[in-house]
Enzyme design. Structure first.
Site, PDB file in Angstrom:
ATOM      1  N   LYS A   1       0.841  -1.202   0.000  1.00 43.80           N
ATOM      2  CA  LYS A   1       0.000   0.000   0.000  1.00 43.80           C
ATOM      3  C   LYS A   1       0.877   1.254   0.000  1.00 43.80           C
ATOM      4  O   LYS A   1       0.674   2.157  -0.782  1.00 43.80           O
ATOM      5  CB  LYS A   1      -0.947  -0.004   1.217  1.00 43.80           C
TER       6      LYS A   1
ATOM      7  N   GLU B   1      10.604  -4.746   4.365  1.00 40.99           N
ATOM      8  CA  GLU B   1      10.720  -6.131   3.907  1.00 40.99           C
ATOM      9  C   GLU B   1      10.404  -6.249   2.424  1.00 40.99           C
ATOM     10  O   GLU B   1      11.137  -6.891   1.649  1.00 40.99           O
ATOM     11  CB  GLU B   1       9.753  -7.036   4.689  1.00 40.99           C
TER      12      GLU B   1
ATOM     13  N   GLY C   1      -4.769  -1.804   4.684  1.00 39.61           N
ATOM     14  CA  GLY C   1      -3.887  -2.892   4.239  1.00 39.61           C
ATOM     15  C   GLY C   1      -4.477  -4.276   4.507  1.00 39.61           C
ATOM     16  O   GLY C   1      -4.480  -5.146   3.643  1.00 39.61           O
ATOM     17  N   ARG C   2      -5.009  -4.482   5.702  1.00 36.66           N
ATOM     18  CA  ARG C   2      -5.508  -5.823   6.033  1.00 36.66           C
ATOM     19  C   ARG C   2      -6.898  -6.077   5.476  1.00 36.66           C
ATOM     20  O   ARG C   2      -7.470  -7.135   5.689  1.00 36.66           O
ATOM     21  CB  ARG C   2      -5.454  -6.067   7.539  1.00 36.66           C
TER      22      ARG C   2
ATOM     23  N   GLU D   1      -4.293  -6.863  14.636  1.00 34.53           N
ATOM     24  CA  GLU D   1      -3.816  -5.530  14.241  1.00 34.53           C
ATOM     25  C   GLU D   1      -4.965  -4.518  14.311  1.00 34.53           C
ATOM     26  O   GLU D   1      -4.750  -3.347  14.553  1.00 34.53           O
ATOM     27  CB  GLU D   1      -3.206  -5.571  12.831  1.00 34.53           C
TER      28      GLU D   1
ATOM     29  N   HIS E   1      -2.967 -32.865  17.416  1.00 35.85           N
ATOM     30  CA  HIS E   1      -1.770 -33.575  17.869  1.00 35.85           C
ATOM     31  C   HIS E   1      -0.703 -32.603  18.350  1.00 35.85           C
ATOM     32  O   HIS E   1       0.481 -32.934  18.381  1.00 35.85           O
ATOM     33  CB  HIS E   1      -1.256 -34.470  16.739  1.00 35.85           C
TER      34      HIS E   1
ATOM     35  N   LYS F   1       9.494  -0.622  14.067  1.00 33.60           N
ATOM     36  CA  LYS F   1      10.050  -0.275  12.754  1.00 33.60           C
ATOM     37  C   LYS F   1      11.067   0.858  12.895  1.00 33.60           C
ATOM     38  O   LYS F   1      12.143   0.826  12.292  1.00 33.60           O
ATOM     39  CB  LYS F   1       8.935   0.215  11.815  1.00 33.60           C
TER      40      LYS F   1
HETATM   41  O1  F6P Z   1       2.153  -4.396   9.868  1.00 30.40           O
HETATM   42  C1  F6P Z   1       2.001  -3.063   9.567  1.00 30.40           C
HETATM   43  C2  F6P Z   1       1.484  -2.862   8.169  1.00 30.40           C
HETATM   44  O2  F6P Z   1       1.358  -1.487   7.959  1.00 30.40           O
HETATM   45  C3  F6P Z   1       0.161  -3.578   7.880  1.00 30.40           C
HETATM   46  O3  F6P Z   1      -0.939  -2.886   8.333  1.00 30.40           O
HETATM   47  C4  F6P Z   1       0.231  -3.743   6.404  1.00 30.40           C
HETATM   48  O4  F6P Z   1      -0.675  -4.703   5.937  1.00 30.40           O
HETATM   49  C5  F6P Z   1       1.676  -4.157   6.240  1.00 30.40           C
HETATM   50  O5  F6P Z   1       2.378  -3.373   7.186  1.00 30.40           O
HETATM   51  C6  F6P Z   1       2.248  -3.940   4.883  1.00 30.40           C
HETATM   52  O6  F6P Z   1       2.168  -2.588   4.485  1.00 30.40           O
HETATM   53  P1  F6P Z   1       2.279  -2.170   2.985  1.00 30.40           P
HETATM   54  O7  F6P Z   1       1.161  -2.780   2.227  1.00 30.40           O
HETATM   55  O8  F6P Z   1       2.224  -0.676   2.993  1.00 30.40           O
HETATM   56  O9  F6P Z   1       3.605  -2.669   2.480  1.00 30.40           O
END
Ligand code: F6P
Length: 524
Positions: free
Chosen positions: A203, A209, A263-264, A349, A380, A489
């Site tokens: 987003k 990452e 995002g979620r 979240e 299990h 972060k």
């Molecule tokens: O974990 C924090 C967060 O901002 C989530 O809400 C989101 O889904 C994820 O990082 C990834 O963010 P982005 O889509 O901006 O890379």
């Protein structure tokens, strides 16, 4: 005492909880043979059986009164009509518009027109990749998709692609989320850059990452095919088109979605592109349609028969009145093994907060810890804890009526296990031997999908989304921000440079650990 707990509906629930404290669910079935059907609600093809919850018809009546007192129906309208329900960030949360056809505006913009434009672009691109008319830099069609993203930009598409695997007739998708280089190395093994399409979903397009993996994948493409190949091998799903373009992805390869998509809650947007490529746009649209059917029910069904609201209320009852701090999600479907992870982000979240939207303390426990595992694997592993542990958990059993594999008898064995576990958690066992006794009376909900197909999966995910929203309203939380994840972060951003240089400014505890790593790892 908070305004929530001092409210008449809350007080009535506390008195009622004390009055029924000695009543076991098991005995309620004995008293009322109609309990099963009476506490079962249908929702967009799903069936939700709440009869093994530790509650009565009166409990539900009081919980519904709480929902009315907290104006859940008004809040649902605010969600669907694009009001700024994400109050701390001043924006709407219109994921429902991604799968609906109702006219709605956000910030003066016609949302429906925007959504349809975005979906048409997804459709033509997914179709071109699937039919081979989209060519890579060497003129070859796409044979693999490498999907990069994390959190909501990863969990939803991964869940859908796995759950609906038998429908996948497009290029296979490999998902990579972790910044651990091993994750990308493993995913790239055996892939040919000339036939790989990289979908970067983020987003913000600033997530460490995802950008680290995207840069490494870019190097991998460029090393094999040259710089110009990026335009044929990289696409982005993002709300920050400019960032994606700065990364080197041409504007025509950027599939946008709006800022009002959390995002979620984004699997319904262009973040679902890997799903559309793997399964085809018609299947993706059936997934959207299943979610939309739940939206319609959540918006219009009376509270007493409103499945997402009732699931939310049962969850609040378990957390705040029965004191259960853990929620186990138990999908009896191997292809739903990513569901607990998906819901972990969606619920924890969204609701892992103790401060209400108005800045005051909520005053009661909120989101339970959520974990889970595909049945029967969990049986299990951790079910011992579910049955005899000191704490107990509220469980969701997710079962699929139609067999998902080739062997009906094995499917019946799977279902028998699900039914047995929910019965055992409820009845417990009294043997006279304390080691063998199980206390029972542990609450569960069973959600039945007729089949593991796109509409049912869409409905299941939307059911949980609306459960989360309803709980947020009940607790007074904003479900759509996540400021808690920012601290770590920011600290990671300060620590990373210390690997190559001066660590004097680090916290002594961190400096100590970095020292341990330096001594253990020759490269540092
Ligand atoms: O974990 C924090 C967060 O901002 C989530 O809400 C989101 O889904 C994820 O990082 C990834 O963010 P982005 O889509 O901006 O890379």
């Amino acid at each position: 005492m908070s305004t929530l707990t001092s409210s008449p509906a809350w007080q009535a629930l506390e008195a009622h909880r004390d009055a029924i404290a000695a009543t076991r669910v098991d005995s309620l079935f004995a008293q009322d043979p109609g309990r099963g059907p009476a506490l079962t609600v249908a929702c967009a093809g799903l069936t939700v059986d709440l009869s093994k919850q530790r509650l009565t018809g009166e409990t539900l009546r009081l919980l519904v009164a709480l929902a009315r007192e907290r104006d859940v129906p008004g809040a649902v309208e605010r969600l669907f009509t694009g009001q700024p329900v994400n109050n701390t960030e001043g924006r709407a949360a219109l994921h429902t518009a991604l799968r609906g056809d109702e006219r709605v505006t956000a910030g003066g913009e016609d949302v429906l027109a925007h959504v349809q434009r975005c979906r048409e672009r997804m459709r033509s691109f997914a179709t071109a990749v699937r039919d081979g008319s989209w060519k890579g830099a060497t003129g070859q069609p796409v044979r693999h998709v490498l999907a990069l993203g994390i959190g909501g930009s990863y969990l939803g598409p991964k869940l859908a692609v796995e759950a609906l695997a038998p429908l996948a007739d497009g290029p296979p998708v490999r998902f990579v989320a972790n910044v651990d280089p091993a994750a990308l190395d493993d995913a790239l093994a055996g892939l040919d850059p000339a036939t790989t399409l990289v979908v970067v979903a983020s987003k913000t397009f600033t997530t460490q990452e995802t950008l680290a993996n995207a840069l490494a994948a870019r190097d991998w493409i460029v090393a094999a095919l040259g710089e110009e190949a990026v335009a044929r091998h990289f696409v982005a799903a993002t709300a920050r088109a400019g960032e994606a373009e700065r990364f080197g992805i041409p504007a025509c390869n950027v599939f946008p979605f709006a800022d009002w998509v959390g995002g979620r809650f984004s699997v319904w947007s262009s973040v679902g592109l890997p799903v559309a490529i793997a399964l085809g746009m018609p299947a993706f649209e059936r997934f959207l349609a299943g979610a939309h059917a739940v939206d319609l029910e959540f918006r219009s069904a009376p509270p007493e028969r409103n499945a997402p609201l009732l699931v939310a209320l049962a969850g609040l009852w378990n957390r705040d009145f029965l004191g259960l701090a853990v929620h186990a999600v138990l999908p009896y479907a191997q292809r739903l093994s990513s569901l607990p992870g998906y819901l972990q982000q969606l619920e924890m979240e969204s609701l892992g907060k103790a401060v209400a939207a108005d800045g005051a303390a909520v005053g009661v426990p909120t989101c339970p810890a959520l974990f889970g595992e595909a049945g029967t694997l969990g049986q299990h592993a951790f079910y011992q804890w579910l049955h005899q542990g000191a704490d107990g958990a509220a469980c969701d059993f997710v079962v699929v009526a139609r067999a998902m594999g080739s062997r009906e008898a094995a499917h019946e064995a799977l279902l028998a296990n699900a039914l047995a576990q929910s019965e055992a958690l409820m009845t417990g066992r009294s043997t006279g031997d304390p080691h063998r006794d199980c206390p029972g009376d542990r609450p569960s909900t069973t959600i039945v999908l007729p089949a593991l197909e796109p509409a049912a999966l869409g409905a299941l995910v939307a059911l949980y989304e609306h459960k989360v929203y309803a709980q947020a309203v009940l607790w007074g939380l904003n479900a759509f921000d996540q400021f808690g994840v920012e601290l770590g972060k920011a600290i990671a951003g300060r620590i990373l440079p210390a690997f190559a240089g001066d660590d004097a400014a680090l916290h002594p505890a961190t400096r100590h650990l970095l020292g341990l790593l330096r001594r253990a790892g020759p490269s540092r």
